[in-house]
Write a protein that holds these residues in place. Structure first.
Motif, PDB file in Angstrom:
ATOM      1  N   ILE A 231       0.830  -1.205   0.000  1.00  0.00           N
ATOM      2  CA  ILE A 231       0.000   0.000   0.000  1.00  0.00           C
ATOM      3  C   ILE A 231       0.863   1.254   0.000  1.00  0.00           C
ATOM      4  O   ILE A 231       0.577   2.228  -0.718  1.00  0.00           O
ATOM      5  CB  ILE A 231      -0.952  -0.016   1.217  1.00  0.00           C
ATOM      6  CG1 ILE A 231      -1.997  -1.116   1.055  1.00  0.00           C
ATOM      7  CG2 ILE A 231      -1.620   1.336   1.406  1.00  0.00           C
ATOM      8  CD1 ILE A 231      -2.731  -1.447   2.326  1.00  0.00           C
ATOM      9  N   CYS A 232       1.919   1.236   0.788  1.00  0.00           N
ATOM     10  CA  CYS A 232       2.786   2.407   0.889  1.00  0.00           C
ATOM     11  C   CYS A 232       3.627   2.622  -0.363  1.00  0.00           C
ATOM     12  O   CYS A 232       4.145   3.719  -0.586  1.00  0.00           O
ATOM     13  CB  CYS A 232       3.704   2.285   2.106  1.00  0.00           C
ATOM     14  SG  CYS A 232       2.830   2.368   3.694  1.00  0.00           S
TER      15      CYS A 232
ATOM     16  N   PRO B 133      -5.382   2.091  -5.336  1.00  0.00           N
ATOM     17  CA  PRO B 133      -5.954   1.267  -4.268  1.00  0.00           C
ATOM     18  C   PRO B 133      -5.476  -0.182  -4.326  1.00  0.00           C
ATOM     19  O   PRO B 133      -5.189  -0.726  -5.403  1.00  0.00           O
ATOM     20  CB  PRO B 133      -7.468   1.354  -4.525  1.00  0.00           C
ATOM     21  CG  PRO B 133      -7.655   2.586  -5.342  1.00  0.00           C
ATOM     22  CD  PRO B 133      -6.432   2.710  -6.180  1.00  0.00           C
ATOM     23  N   VAL B 134      -5.425  -0.806  -3.155  1.00  0.00           N
ATOM     24  CA  VAL B 134      -5.006  -2.205  -3.021  1.00  0.00           C
ATOM     25  C   VAL B 134      -6.107  -2.984  -2.303  1.00  0.00           C
ATOM     26  O   VAL B 134      -6.670  -2.510  -1.307  1.00  0.00           O
ATOM     27  CB  VAL B 134      -3.689  -2.319  -2.228  1.00  0.00           C
ATOM     28  CG1 VAL B 134      -3.317  -3.781  -1.991  1.00  0.00           C
ATOM     29  CG2 VAL B 134      -2.562  -1.594  -2.958  1.00  0.00           C
TER      30      VAL B 134
ATOM     31  N   LEU C   5      -5.663  -0.042   7.711  1.00  0.00           N
ATOM     32  CA  LEU C   5      -4.993   0.121   6.421  1.00  0.00           C
ATOM     33  C   LEU C   5      -5.865   0.849   5.403  1.00  0.00           C
ATOM     34  O   LEU C   5      -5.361   1.341   4.390  1.00  0.00           O
ATOM     35  CB  LEU C   5      -4.578  -1.243   5.860  1.00  0.00           C
ATOM     36  CG  LEU C   5      -3.530  -2.020   6.651  1.00  0.00           C
ATOM     37  CD1 LEU C   5      -3.227  -3.351   5.962  1.00  0.00           C
ATOM     38  CD2 LEU C   5      -2.259  -1.217   6.826  1.00  0.00           C
ATOM     39  N   SER C   6      -7.173   0.917   5.680  1.00  0.00           N
ATOM     40  CA  SER C   6      -8.062   1.618   4.748  1.00  0.00           C
ATOM     41  C   SER C   6      -7.751   3.112   4.694  1.00  0.00           C
ATOM     42  O   SER C   6      -8.041   3.783   3.706  1.00  0.00           O
ATOM     43  CB  SER C   6      -9.530   1.391   5.128  1.00  0.00           C
ATOM     44  OG  SER C   6      -9.828   2.000   6.378  1.00  0.00           O
ATOM     45  N   ARG C   7      -7.148   3.626   5.751  1.00  0.00           N
ATOM     46  CA  ARG C   7      -6.763   5.039   5.756  1.00  0.00           C
ATOM     47  C   ARG C   7      -5.530   5.296   4.893  1.00  0.00           C
ATOM     48  O   ARG C   7      -5.234   6.432   4.552  1.00  0.00           O
ATOM     49  CB  ARG C   7      -6.502   5.503   7.193  1.00  0.00           C
ATOM     50  CG  ARG C   7      -7.754   5.495   8.065  1.00  0.00           C
ATOM     51  CD  ARG C   7      -7.512   6.204   9.382  1.00  0.00           C
ATOM     52  NE  ARG C   7      -6.605   5.462  10.249  1.00  0.00           N
ATOM     53  CZ  ARG C   7      -6.996   4.542  11.129  1.00  0.00           C
ATOM     54  NH1 ARG C   7      -8.285   4.252  11.247  1.00  0.00           N
ATOM     55  NH2 ARG C   7      -6.108   3.921  11.893  1.00  0.00           N
ATOM     56  N   LYS C   8      -4.812   4.224   4.559  1.00  0.00           N
ATOM     57  CA  LYS C   8      -3.593   4.358   3.762  1.00  0.00           C
ATOM     58  C   LYS C   8      -3.807   4.044   2.284  1.00  0.00           C
ATOM     59  O   LYS C   8      -2.968   4.392   1.451  1.00  0.00           O
ATOM     60  CB  LYS C   8      -2.512   3.435   4.307  1.00  0.00           C
ATOM     61  CG  LYS C   8      -2.071   3.748   5.724  1.00  0.00           C
ATOM     62  CD  LYS C   8      -0.951   2.794   6.158  1.00  0.00           C
ATOM     63  CE  LYS C   8      -0.441   3.113   7.539  1.00  0.00           C
ATOM     64  NZ  LYS C   8       0.685   2.218   7.933  1.00  0.00           N
TER      65      LYS C   8
ATOM     66  N   LEU D  38      -5.974   0.854   1.429  1.00  0.00           N
ATOM     67  CA  LEU D  38      -6.620  -0.449   1.263  1.00  0.00           C
ATOM     68  C   LEU D  38      -8.089  -0.220   0.921  1.00  0.00           C
ATOM     69  O   LEU D  38      -8.819   0.407   1.689  1.00  0.00           O
ATOM     70  CB  LEU D  38      -6.507  -1.264   2.547  1.00  0.00           C
ATOM     71  CG  LEU D  38      -7.009  -2.709   2.441  1.00  0.00           C
ATOM     72  CD1 LEU D  38      -6.028  -3.561   1.645  1.00  0.00           C
ATOM     73  CD2 LEU D  38      -7.213  -3.321   3.830  1.00  0.00           C
ATOM     74  N   SER D  39      -8.527  -0.729  -0.235  1.00  0.00           N
ATOM     75  CA  SER D  39      -9.892  -0.444  -0.699  1.00  0.00           C
ATOM     76  C   SER D  39     -10.863  -1.582  -0.432  1.00  0.00           C
ATOM     77  O   SER D  39     -12.084  -1.396  -0.530  1.00  0.00           O
ATOM     78  CB  SER D  39      -9.884  -0.129  -2.200  1.00  0.00           C
ATOM     79  OG  SER D  39      -9.316  -1.201  -2.933  1.00  0.00           O
TER      80      SER D  39
END
Length: 216
Positions: free
Chosen positions: A160-161, A166-167, A185-188, A190-191
């Motif tokens: 993700i980083c 989106p991942v 991880l959704s804030r980074k 992750l969809s």
């Protein structure tokens, strides 16, 4: 085998509140072209949300066949590894409907139904595909897939980083807690998260985890 009627299963997940359905043509993945188009047509009739389809997609004709049957998103895997020109051409022609299915073992890409592990870095491939027009990535840790052992949070976070698209998490998601563990991880970037075997064994109640994720 959990059911002889994929279309009935599609309706079941639809009725549970799923907004997106992940469909893989396993025969197609091994034979190199979609083999279950008639079954897909039945699935399409039974699911109102977004359907993403993968497995053996290698040509423009394969994509035409799926788009004409109602596929909303198309997953490319092996072909994404083998040629950059193909990815660029399909993204120009069809737009942002393509998801790269990146299957990895120890950080390296596996192809052709997981029977071959390459020397290509999963993160390096993802970065290359993002530049070429892929709109989303499904990242599968094949060591975790079907093992009911939980997702590889560390590897997902690294992926993700590393990319700006989106991942979707795939592999090992087997409990409600696994889903909740993915939520930060959704804030980074992750969809979504693909849940497979755990739904069929009853380890996860789909309606419950949908509600939990929305509340979270």
């Amino acid at each position: 085998v959990f059911s002889s009627s994929p279309e009935d299963i599609a309706k079941q997940w639809n009725d549970c509140g799923a907004q997106r359905l992940h469909v893989v043509d396993l025969d197609g993945a091994f034979k190199g072209s979609p083999q279950n188009l008639k079954q897909f047509e039945k699935i399409r009739k039974n699911f109102r949300g977004i359907i993403e389809f993968g497995g053996g997609i290698r040509t423009h004709a394969d994509i035409d066949a799926l788009v004409s049957r109602g596929a909303d998103k198309i997953i490319v895997g092996t072909k994404a590894v083998e040629t950059d020109d193909f990815i660029e051409s399909i993204c120009r022609r069809f737009g942002a409907i393509f998801i790269a299915g990146i299957d990895a073992k120890n950080g390296m890409v596996a192809i052709k139904g997981w029977v071959e592990t390459t020397s290509i870095s999963a993160i390096g491939l993802a970065q290359n595909l993002a530049v070429r027009g892929i709109s989303e990535i499904i990242y599968t840790d094949i060591a975790r897939d079907g093992m009911m052992s939980g997702p590889n949070i560390e590897a997902l976070n690294s992926m993700i980083c590393a990319v700006s698209i989106p991942v979707i998490a795939s592999g090992g998601i087997s409990t409600k807690q696994d889903v909740l563990n993915l939520m930060p991880l959704s804030r980074k970037g992750l969809s979504g998260a693909i849940i497979g075997k755990a739904l069929y064994t009853g380890a996860i109640d789909l309606a419950e985890v949908i509600a939990c994720s929305q509340n979270a």
